[in-house]
Design a protein around this motif. Structure first.
Motif, PDB file in Angstrom:
ATOM      1  N   LEU A 363       0.814  -1.210   0.000  1.00 41.34           N
ATOM      2  CA  LEU A 363       0.000   0.000   0.000  1.00 41.34           C
ATOM      3  C   LEU A 363       0.849   1.262   0.000  1.00 41.34           C
ATOM      4  O   LEU A 363       0.452   2.285  -0.561  1.00 41.34           O
ATOM      5  N   HIS A 364       2.038   1.208   0.604  1.00 42.87           N
ATOM      6  CA  HIS A 364       2.938   2.364   0.572  1.00 42.87           C
ATOM      7  C   HIS A 364       3.516   2.590  -0.829  1.00 42.87           C
ATOM      8  O   HIS A 364       4.073   3.666  -1.089  1.00 42.87           O
ATOM      9  N   ARG A 365       3.389   1.587  -1.693  1.00 39.94           N
ATOM     10  CA  ARG A 365       3.909   1.719  -3.066  1.00 39.94           C
ATOM     11  C   ARG A 365       2.845   1.350  -4.096  1.00 39.94           C
ATOM     12  O   ARG A 365       3.169   0.941  -5.212  1.00 39.94           O
ATOM     13  N   ASP A 366       1.599   1.515  -3.736  1.00 41.50           N
ATOM     14  CA  ASP A 366       0.490   1.151  -4.617  1.00 41.50           C
ATOM     15  C   ASP A 366       0.420   2.124  -5.790  1.00 41.50           C
ATOM     16  O   ASP A 366       0.169   3.315  -5.596  1.00 41.50           O
ATOM     17  N   PRO A 367       0.641   1.655  -7.017  1.00 38.17           N
ATOM     18  CA  PRO A 367       0.641   2.578  -8.165  1.00 38.17           C
ATOM     19  C   PRO A 367      -0.710   3.214  -8.444  1.00 38.17           C
ATOM     20  O   PRO A 367      -0.779   4.235  -9.137  1.00 38.17           O
ATOM     21  N   SER A 368      -1.790   2.643  -7.907  1.00 40.46           N
ATOM     22  CA  SER A 368      -3.100   3.260  -8.099  1.00 40.46           C
ATOM     23  C   SER A 368      -3.287   4.477  -7.193  1.00 40.46           C
ATOM     24  O   SER A 368      -4.219   5.265  -7.389  1.00 40.46           O
ATOM     25  N   HIS A 369      -2.399   4.625  -6.210  1.00 37.92           N
ATOM     26  CA  HIS A 369      -2.518   5.749  -5.279  1.00 37.92           C
ATOM     27  C   HIS A 369      -1.357   6.734  -5.395  1.00 37.92           C
ATOM     28  O   HIS A 369      -1.563   7.943  -5.300  1.00 37.92           O
ATOM     29  N   TRP A 370      -0.137   6.212  -5.585  1.00 40.99           N
ATOM     30  CA  TRP A 370       1.051   7.061  -5.592  1.00 40.99           C
ATOM     31  C   TRP A 370       1.592   7.230  -7.012  1.00 40.99           C
ATOM     32  O   TRP A 370       1.666   6.269  -7.768  1.00 40.99           O
TER      33      TRP A 370
END
Length: 478
Positions: A363-370
């Protein structure tokens, strides 16, 4: 991937257990389940791989027992917040209690036990923010003293070096002074004993404490007890360390409990905070413009006493700290277990005592968010970035989530920002290699391995003034 025979044997013996969870995706289990996935790999990497392969919820099998791997923010919120009283912390209490004492809220049982211990924790009081604010200048002075000594060393291993620097700074924050090296040695022996239990492949009754454990524990907590009793006899209204502040605000707190809580403070923050510093300085070496910007800001902070208000006016240091916590969090997996009765979660009924594995790695590297999630880019935290992703939110929870999140998370941010500013103003930490470092595991925390380098004195006049333009975008991955 288990072979056909192994998968068939698992279905033959444990197919009945698998059927209620058939709606959940996950790797095909062999006769030993999916244990092979975790051999030779870090569990947080496995959890992140499962997220990429199977989606936000996956079931893995630890032998005949299922484990739910959660990378779904909604379900994580449910487990750690709205339904937190249903899910205990697993075996961590039994694993580390011998080293940290039973007074620490960290290993308390959910419900009344935790509420009682949390209520007497000095780090969870209305006055805690004022204590944190008062630590900035004492921390800066302690860190600067350590840096001056390190400048004399031709080479350092960053992980043990920054761990000791952090321990010394925490001593100042807790009791107002650095403590002898022998106290640090006792602390590390107690931590090693707990780590041996955490990583044990055998039942804990077969894991013996290291030689000298009992004496080290008596000395370590006994030292804090002696200091608490001495401070109670001779109050010092001007002192701002945690012990003195607690004695003023909570005079009814039992001295033994007080001493145990002070000692436990080190286990809760020394390893995670120093690991974050190693990751931050390793990344800063890869991006000279980012490092130079931090050095300039830090040099300005170095003019006069350092306060929390002045730190708040230095956003780049906060951005670097947050980005290090995002891309290289020290704690990357949180374990829970379901109650001793069947429990409904993720639209399936889980058997009693099912392990829940929650990792922030994906989640800290989720491409859908970051944007550019694999890139160390502190600028993402500017212009409202920190407000959009406060620690404890769906895609950024380096300290956990909910009421049981690390009670010292806010202090950790204060410490990290102070350390980054203090070190960067006085020296440049040069690392020998910016290649990804090997990640070990110690006391439940990621341990960077093989990050060596040296401290190079920084002369303010060698810093280039800012041009007014933002630093160039980072292009390398972590």
């Amino acid at each position: 991937m288990p072979n056909l025979l192994s998968r068939g044997l698992f279905s033959l013996f444990f197919g009945g257990r698998r059927k209620p969870l058939a709606s959940l995706p996950g790797p095909a289990p062999g006769i030993l389940g999916n244990i092979g996935d975790f051999l030779g790999a870090q569990p947080w990497d496995v959890c992140a791989r499962y997220a990429r392969t199977y989606g936000p919820v996956a079931v893995a099998w630890l032998g005949p027992s299922p484990a739910l791997v959660l990378n779904d923010p909604t379900l994580i919120h449910e487990v750690l917040e709205t339904r937190r009283l249903e899910f205990e912390k697993g075996n961590i209490g039994d694993q580390i209690r011998h080293s940290v004492t039973d007074d620490t809220p960290f290993i308390a049982q959910q419900g009344e036990d935790w509420a009682r211990k949390h209520a007497m924790d000095p780090l969870a009081q209305p006055w805690t923010p004022a204590w944190q604010a008062a630590q900035v200048e004492p921390l800066r002075a302690a860190i600067l003293e350590s840096v001056e000594a390190l400048l004399q060393q031709p080479s350092i291993d960053l992980t043990p070096t920054l761990r000791k620097l952090t321990f010394d700074a925490f001593c100042v924050a807790t009791v107002g002074e650095k403590l002898p090296t022998s106290v640090y040695d006792d602390f590390m022996l107690l931590a090693a004993a707990a780590d041996a239990r955490i990583q044990a492949k055998l039942p804990l009754k077969f894991v013996s404490p290291p030689k000298g454990f009992a004496d080290a524990k008596e000395r370590f907590y006994g030292l804090f007890l002696d200091k608490v009793r001495a401070a109670r006899k001779a109050p010092a209204p001007h002192r701002v360390d945690l012990m003195s502040w607690t004695l003023r605000e909570m005079p009814q707190l039992d001295d033994v409990v007080h001493a145990n809580l002070l000692g436990g403070f080190f286990f809760g923050g020394v390893f995670s905070s120093s690991t974050t510093l190693v990751g931050a300085f390793h990344q800063l070496n890869k991006y000279p413009a980012t490092e130079e910007r931090l050095a300039l800001e830090s040099a300005a902070l170095g003019q006069g006493p350092l306060t929390l208000e002045r730190l708040k006016d230095a956003p780049w240091g906060e951005a670097v700290a947050y980005e290090a916590l995002r891309i290289l969090p020290a704690v990357r997996i949180f374990l829970r277990r379901t109650p001793p009765t069947p429990t409904r979660l993720a639209e399936v009924t889980l058997p009693p005592g099912t392990t829940l594995m929650i990792s922030n790695q994906h989640l800290h590297r989720d491409p859908s968010h970051w944007t550019a999630p694999e890139t160390f880019a502190p600028e993402r935290w500017l212009d409202g970035g920190a407000a959009r992703n406060p620690h404890g939110s769906d895609h950024f929870f380096p300290f956990g989530r909910g009421p049981r999140a690390c009670v010292a998370g806010d202090f950790a941010i204060v410490y990290l920002r102070t350390a980054l500013a203090t070190v960067s103003a006085r020296a440049r930490i040069h690392v020998d290699s910016t290649e990804p470092f090997e990640e070990g595991f110690f006391f439940g925390v990621v341990r960077p391995q093989g990050v060596t380098g040296k401290l190079v004195p920084r002369q303010v006049q060698t810093l280039h003034p800012p041009t007014g333009a933002p630093p160039p975008p980072a292009v390398e991955s972590a």
